[in-house]
Design a protein around this motif. Sequence first.
Motif, PDB file in Angstrom:
ATOM      1  N   TYR A  15       1.614  87.471  70.957  1.00  6.93           N
ATOM      2  CA  TYR A  15       0.691  86.658  70.160  1.00  6.93           C
ATOM      3  C   TYR A  15      -0.669  87.349  69.996  1.00  6.93           C
ATOM      4  O   TYR A  15      -1.222  87.383  68.894  1.00  6.93           O
ATOM      5  CB  TYR A  15       0.496  85.280  70.793  1.00  6.93           C
ATOM      6  N   ARG A  30      -0.389  90.266  67.545  1.00  9.61           N
ATOM      7  CA  ARG A  30      -0.220  89.773  66.163  1.00  9.61           C
ATOM      8  C   ARG A  30      -1.525  89.188  65.641  1.00  9.61           C
ATOM      9  O   ARG A  30      -1.876  89.378  64.481  1.00  9.61           O
ATOM     10  CB  ARG A  30       0.880  88.713  66.094  1.00  9.61           C
ATOM     11  N   ARG A  31      -2.235  88.448  66.473  1.00 10.40           N
ATOM     12  CA  ARG A  31      -3.510  87.853  66.060  1.00 10.40           C
ATOM     13  C   ARG A  31      -4.529  88.949  65.743  1.00 10.40           C
ATOM     14  O   ARG A  31      -5.269  88.868  64.761  1.00 10.40           O
ATOM     15  CB  ARG A  31      -4.021  86.925  67.177  1.00 10.40           C
TER      16      ARG A  31
END
Length: 164
Positions: free
Chosen positions: A69, A72-73
Amino acid sequence: MPYRWTETSASPDLTLTLWPHNALPARGFAATVLGFFCLASIPLYGLLGTVLLWGVLPFMLMATAGLYYALRRNEHDRQIVEVLTLSPDRTHLVRTNPGGNVQDWDSNTYWVRVAMHEAGGPVPFYVTLKGNGREVEIGAFLSEDERKALFDDLSDRLARLTRN
């Protein structure tokens, strides 16, 4: 350097395109997540066949999901593009933010001033353009050395353009 000047032979316009540096391509992303998963699973081999495996496994999977996460962020937050167009009579800056919204600014090139704020800005050596009653940032996502080089390059090209 994560910026590029484009000149056309048909007109005196200059276009500067800036983007954040991408240090982790898709293959590197996959290798990082897979490598983390493999290394984090090594301590679990000693727990195979025990009840403790099921107590530790969810935390290892949550850590892997957290890394996924976060990466990806970070990739999404780097989807910024700034395009500065310099012509003898008009300067136009368009910034496309990660969410897709667009901000733009324009001014008469003769009145545009480039400034570098060594301290007091959101980042050291903060570069701004001032004109038409507004001051706008440019290249805040660049590294400190890249912002210094951008300031020198932008000042030189703007001076050459207004001299003609």
